[in-house]
Design a protein around this motif. Sequence first.
Motif, mmCIF file in Angstrom:
data_model
loop_
_atom_site.group_PDB
_atom_site.id
_atom_site.type_symbol
_atom_site.label_atom_id
_atom_site.label_comp_id
_atom_site.label_asym_id
_atom_site.label_seq_id
_atom_site.Cartn_x
_atom_site.Cartn_y
_atom_site.Cartn_z
ATOM 1 N N SER A 185 0.631 -1.187 0.016
ATOM 2 C CA SER A 185 -0.100 -0.097 0.125
ATOM 3 C C SER A 185 0.861 1.370 0.187
ATOM 4 N N ASP A 186 1.987 1.283 0.721
ATOM 5 C CA ASP A 186 2.849 2.291 0.582
ATOM 6 C C ASP A 186 3.273 2.790 -0.654
ATOM 7 N N ASP A 187 3.937 1.909 -1.335
ATOM 8 C CA ASP A 187 4.403 2.199 -2.600
ATOM 9 C C ASP A 187 3.326 2.752 -3.672
ATOM 10 N N ARG A 188 2.103 2.276 -3.521
ATOM 11 C CA ARG A 188 1.005 2.474 -4.147
ATOM 12 C C ARG A 188 0.588 4.103 -3.820
ATOM 13 N N MET A 189 0.521 4.231 -2.452
ATOM 14 C CA MET A 189 0.449 5.769 -2.123
ATOM 15 C C MET A 189 1.609 6.752 -2.742
ATOM 16 N N GLN A 190 2.749 6.340 -2.726
ATOM 17 C CA GLN A 190 3.944 7.120 -2.830
ATOM 18 C C GLN A 190 4.048 7.418 -4.634
ATOM 19 N N ALA A 191 3.444 6.476 -5.484
ATOM 20 C CA ALA A 191 3.247 6.450 -6.945
ATOM 21 C C ALA A 191 2.322 7.355 -7.277
ATOM 22 N N CYS A 192 1.019 7.554 -6.522
ATOM 23 C CA CYS A 192 -0.031 8.705 -6.675
ATOM 24 C C CYS A 192 0.542 9.923 -6.329
ATOM 25 N N MET A 193 1.395 9.918 -5.180
ATOM 26 C CA MET A 193 1.909 11.307 -4.859
ATOM 27 C C MET A 193 2.785 11.822 -5.833
ATOM 28 N N ALA A 194 3.762 10.995 -6.338
ATOM 29 C CA ALA A 194 4.332 11.226 -7.657
ATOM 30 C C ALA A 194 3.793 11.962 -8.993
ATOM 31 N N GLU A 195 2.648 11.318 -8.992
ATOM 32 C CA GLU A 195 1.760 11.802 -10.160
ATOM 33 C C GLU A 195 1.080 13.120 -9.741
ATOM 34 N N LEU A 196 0.789 13.559 -8.542
ATOM 35 C CA LEU A 196 0.373 14.901 -7.837
ATOM 36 C C LEU A 196 1.514 15.578 -7.807
ATOM 37 N N GLY A 197 2.928 14.989 -8.016
ATOM 38 C CA GLY A 197 3.867 15.988 -7.715
ATOM 39 C C GLY A 197 4.162 16.384 -6.337
ATOM 40 N N VAL A 198 3.982 15.685 -5.249
ATOM 41 C CA VAL A 198 4.155 16.045 -4.048
ATOM 42 C C VAL A 198 5.411 15.132 -3.378
ATOM 43 N N PRO A 199 6.375 15.572 -2.951
ATOM 44 C CA PRO A 199 7.663 14.942 -2.657
ATOM 45 C C PRO A 199 7.177 14.632 -0.893
ATOM 46 N N LEU A 200 7.919 13.727 -0.447
ATOM 47 C CA LEU A 200 7.925 13.185 0.931
ATOM 48 C C LEU A 200 8.425 14.424 1.550
ATOM 49 N N THR A 201 7.750 14.804 2.624
ATOM 50 C CA THR A 201 8.559 15.667 3.846
ATOM 51 C C THR A 201 8.968 14.712 4.894
ATOM 52 N N LYS A 202 10.293 14.607 5.006
ATOM 53 C CA LYS A 202 10.742 13.338 6.084
ATOM 54 C C LYS A 202 10.529 14.099 7.399
ATOM 55 N N GLU A 203 10.292 13.298 8.517
ATOM 56 C CA GLU A 203 10.305 13.691 9.806
ATOM 57 C C GLU A 203 10.783 12.381 10.405
ATOM 58 N N ALA A 204 11.944 12.126 11.049
ATOM 59 C CA ALA A 204 12.645 11.283 11.734
ATOM 60 C C ALA A 204 11.813 10.703 12.859
ATOM 61 N N GLY A 205 10.805 11.289 13.329
ATOM 62 C CA GLY A 205 10.427 10.814 14.736
ATOM 63 C C GLY A 205 9.306 9.467 14.109
ATOM 64 N N PHE A 206 8.815 9.276 13.132
ATOM 65 C CA PHE A 206 8.157 8.297 12.780
ATOM 66 C C PHE A 206 9.083 7.173 12.522
ATOM 67 N N HIS A 207 8.537 6.217 13.079
ATOM 68 C CA HIS A 207 9.569 5.029 13.240
ATOM 69 C C HIS A 207 8.936 3.647 12.602
ATOM 70 N N GLN A 208 9.119 3.052 11.559
ATOM 71 C CA GLN A 208 8.943 2.002 11.034
ATOM 72 C C GLN A 208 9.470 0.661 11.692
ATOM 73 N N TYR A 209 10.757 0.792 12.070
ATOM 74 C CA TYR A 209 11.522 -0.418 12.823
ATOM 75 C C TYR A 209 11.363 -1.585 12.065
ATOM 76 N N ASP A 210 11.829 -1.595 10.803
ATOM 77 C CA ASP A 210 12.253 -2.661 10.000
ATOM 78 C C ASP A 210 13.399 -3.481 10.465
ATOM 79 N N VAL A 211 13.194 -3.930 11.727
ATOM 80 C CA VAL A 211 14.425 -4.751 12.377
ATOM 81 C C VAL A 211 13.919 -5.837 13.062
ATOM 82 N N TYR A 212 14.541 -6.775 13.508
ATOM 83 C CA TYR A 212 14.502 -7.906 14.460
ATOM 84 C C TYR A 212 15.184 -7.677 15.814
#
Length: 527
Positions: free
Chosen positions: A288-315
């Motif tokens: 779902s994330d990459d689909r959302m980003q694909a639509c953002m790209a079509e709208l011309g809106v880049p990601l504004t990065k805030e480092a406090g959101f944590h995905q935590y892709d770790v074990y």
Amino acid sequence: MKDPDKIIWEHARSPKSGTPLGGAAASQHRTLPKLLVLLILFVSVTYVVYTLKLLTTSRDCHEPPFSTHTHILSGIGLTAIPTINATASTLRLLNRTSAVTRRESRETATDQTQLRHVVFGIAASSKLWEKRKNYIKLWYKANEMRGVVWLDNKVSSGGMGEGLPPVRISGDTSKFSYTNKQGHRSAIRISRIVSETLALGMENVRWFVMGDDDTVFVTENLIRVLRKYDHNQFYYIGSLSESHLQNIYFSYGMAYGGGGFAISYPLAKALQTMQDRCIQRYPGLYGSDDRMQACMAELGVPLTKEAGFHQYDVYGNLFGLLAAHPVTPLVSLHHLDVVEPIFPNVSRVEALQRLTVPMKLDSAGLMQQSICYDKSKSWTISVSWGFAVQIFRGVFSPREMEMPSRTFLNWYRRADYTAYAFNTRPVSRHPCQKPFVFYLSKARLNSTTQQTLTEYERHRIPHPECRWKMANPAFLDRVEVYKKPDPHLWDRAPRRNCCRVVKSSKKKKGTMVIHVGVCGEGEVSEA
């Protein structure tokens, strides 16, 4: 033989030429000076006449429109409106401007983004609902917040009766093509959650915040982050994966939905008008994330990065990441079912419940790292406020201490430390450099001194023998940290708080006392 061009040129400039063209030119040259003289005379006469008229009709400075007196209009019996002195007019204009400025300042203070302006869209699975709804209960306050849990199928329990957001079933997505063999087509329904939430027609919404059912938000810090941005503009705010390989496979310009992301209301409206068409164009994407980003790209809106959101892709153990949190407000934690409990010897939910105690006392300072030294003992001390304190033998530079130690494993198990999207340091193998860890045990606010007191008890695990002839932290049982709540911490330029080791009384044997707060003038973390 003469050049033909030269003959023509000499013929044209000869005064003996009798052509009509030569005569016309000579006549034009004689007429031009006369016209110029007449033009100059006309301008001069006009200027003199205008000046004389101005002098004869000039009025005294005390006559209108400069006078503040009232005059009777000639010819009729009406009183003229008193004219206003220029200085008084200026003062009144300044007073009005000042009043408007003060009113706007008050409106700005009261018009800041609040929790009531945010709507949460939570992606959930009916199969995991009974377990994961407990994570939502930790942070969601039904009487203060708005949100919707979007499920794939009906569930027997859950919803507003348990203090949870209302539950809805996502719309049918069977018309959309999904061709990725490694993923699951539920990604399509999850990618449409923002649009489906918008379609509910809630009023006074500024932001839609997306998260998973195993995401825990620190909502006060979320609001602090959103207040930095104009909700009337197009904003897509979130953060990346901790895995460099994940970011390469998907995108370094994509917000990872498990860590949460925010979309401003105008952007959500623009997304809703085109998202279904957009999704049809990307049947091969994984989630779902990459689909959302694909639509953002079509709208011309880049990601504004805030480092406090944590995905935590770790074990494994998050300790290294949490003990060296970046200098930014902690907004979210994710993949809590995958990693170990953040506090030892308790369940995952119990560990997070413990974290909510300091969260309520000083959410802005939660997990913020401070680094200081006990010079008399040659110890390095790292405080992750509200979570843990580490004491090391010897001197470690702040540059080392602010790097997370690799207590965790990469999302791709075969990858090594180079596969992280940030700098890390190895866990020390030297028997004398293994840290003594003290975990949060209690937290309270002293209403008299307006200081928080957080207590940290030593995690009692075997330590290898150290032959260094220096003070041994093993004689400590407890660390007490005093800190004033600082709700405006993130209104200032980002900077780590400073910590100072306080000389404790003999009554507190086995206890280290530390003060944490804003760094003083000239204060530096140095041994």
